[in-house]
Design a protein around this motif. Structure first.
Motif, short mmCIF file in Angstrom:
data_model
loop_
_atom_site.label_atom_id
_atom_site.label_comp_id
_atom_site.label_asym_id
_atom_site.label_seq_id
_atom_site.Cartn_x
_atom_site.Cartn_y
_atom_site.Cartn_z
N ASP A 1 6.98 -34.17 -24.24
CA ASP A 1 6.55 -35.56 -24.42
C ASP A 1 6.23 -36.18 -23.05
O ASP A 1 6.99 -37.02 -22.55
N PRO A 2 5.10 -35.79 -22.45
CA PRO A 2 4.83 -36.20 -21.07
C PRO A 2 4.01 -37.48 -20.93
O PRO A 2 3.49 -37.77 -19.86
N TYR A 3 3.90 -38.28 -22.00
CA TYR A 3 3.00 -39.45 -21.96
C TYR A 3 3.39 -40.45 -20.87
O TYR A 3 2.54 -40.95 -20.14
N ALA A 4 4.69 -40.77 -20.75
CA ALA A 4 5.13 -41.76 -19.76
C ALA A 4 4.88 -41.25 -18.35
O ALA A 4 4.47 -42.03 -17.46
N GLU A 5 5.08 -39.96 -18.13
CA GLU A 5 4.89 -39.40 -16.79
C GLU A 5 3.41 -39.39 -16.40
O GLU A 5 3.05 -39.72 -15.25
N VAL A 6 2.54 -39.07 -17.35
CA VAL A 6 1.10 -39.10 -17.06
C VAL A 6 0.66 -40.54 -16.78
O VAL A 6 -0.14 -40.80 -15.88
#
Length: 256
Positions: A165-170
């Protein structure tokens, strides 16, 4: 690559970077990587062409950013092993002074990558994990090759489907980019009619160095946030895009 154990590599566990290298016809892989790749090819015979089309998309995107958009600095996150037609080589075809920083979270891949890139003053490789975006950006800019005040082309090619779930990091990384910067993403997609084959691929990667999370095209587009997504036809032919669709989707977005 010799089956001996260079750089302390674990040669018994398939590695996603080396599977990719094998699919591209490279030699930086071991028996475990080749076995995993062949299992993926059994489920998705289109995978080898898909990997090559993915590479074609990357090359066309970098060429466009350098030649048409005037980008002179690139960051390739989740770069894996340097292989044929790397980002810096394509950028150098437009401007030999273009700078590139490769990022990977595998320390052994980084050691091997630095050895392969030795002697290139406009290129660096740093260890970093997308799950720590501020740390990545600090290490990238710390090379002295990337000016954070200038537009940059950031590539996340065949990377994000290896993260849960990398949405926040991107989103955090997007925030740190100067206006006029670009984000290039390719991602394994999810097609209902091939759900069983996709599950087989997921099982192969679950035994490798990283699991895999296919997403729908709409879920992939969410990685661009409020960036303007450019027309895909600029970067790959409609027929190639159609052949690629069974396996994945790619896009290029611009920050205003």
């Amino acid at each position: 690559m010799s089956e001996r154990n260079p750089y302390g590599l674990d040669v018994s566990t398939a590695n996603v970077a080396r599977i990719y290298d094998y699919m591209l016809g490279g030699k930086d892989n071991f028996a475990a990587d080749r076995e995993a790749a062949e299992q993926i090819l059994k489920a998705f015979p289109e995978s080898r062409e898909g990997v090559r089309l993915n590479r074609e998309f990357l090359g066309n995107a970098v060429r466009y950013l350098a030649a048409e958009a005037g980008i002179r600095q690139f960051v390739d996150v989740g770069a894996g092993l340097p292989t044929q037609k790397n980002v810096h080589q394509i950028a150098h075809e437009v401007d030999p002074e273009a700078r590139t920083v490769y990022v990977d979270n595998d320390p052994i891949v980084c050691v091997h990558g630095r050895a392969l890139l030795a002697g290139a003053p406009t290129v660096a490789m740093v260890e970093g994990d997308l799950r720590a975006p501020e740390e990545i950006w600090a290490r990238v800019t710390g090379t002295g090759l990337i000016d954070p005040e200038e537009p940059v082309g950031v590539l996340m090619v065949a990377l994000l489907h290896f993260l849960d779930d990398p949405y926040a990091e991107v989103a955090k990384l997007r925030e740190m980019l100067a206006p006029g910067s670009f984000l290039v993403v390719t991602h394994l997609s999810m097609a209902e009619r091939r759900a069983g084959d996709t599950d087989a691929v997921k099982r192969v990667y679950s035994r490798a160095s990283s699991g895999v999370v296919p997403r729908t095209v709409e879920e992939i587009k969410m990685f661009f946030g409020d960036f303007e997504i450019l027309d895909n036809g600029v970067f790959i032919s409609p027929s190639a895009l159609e052949r690629m669709a069974i396996l994945g989707w790619g896009g290029v977005g611009r920050k205003h």
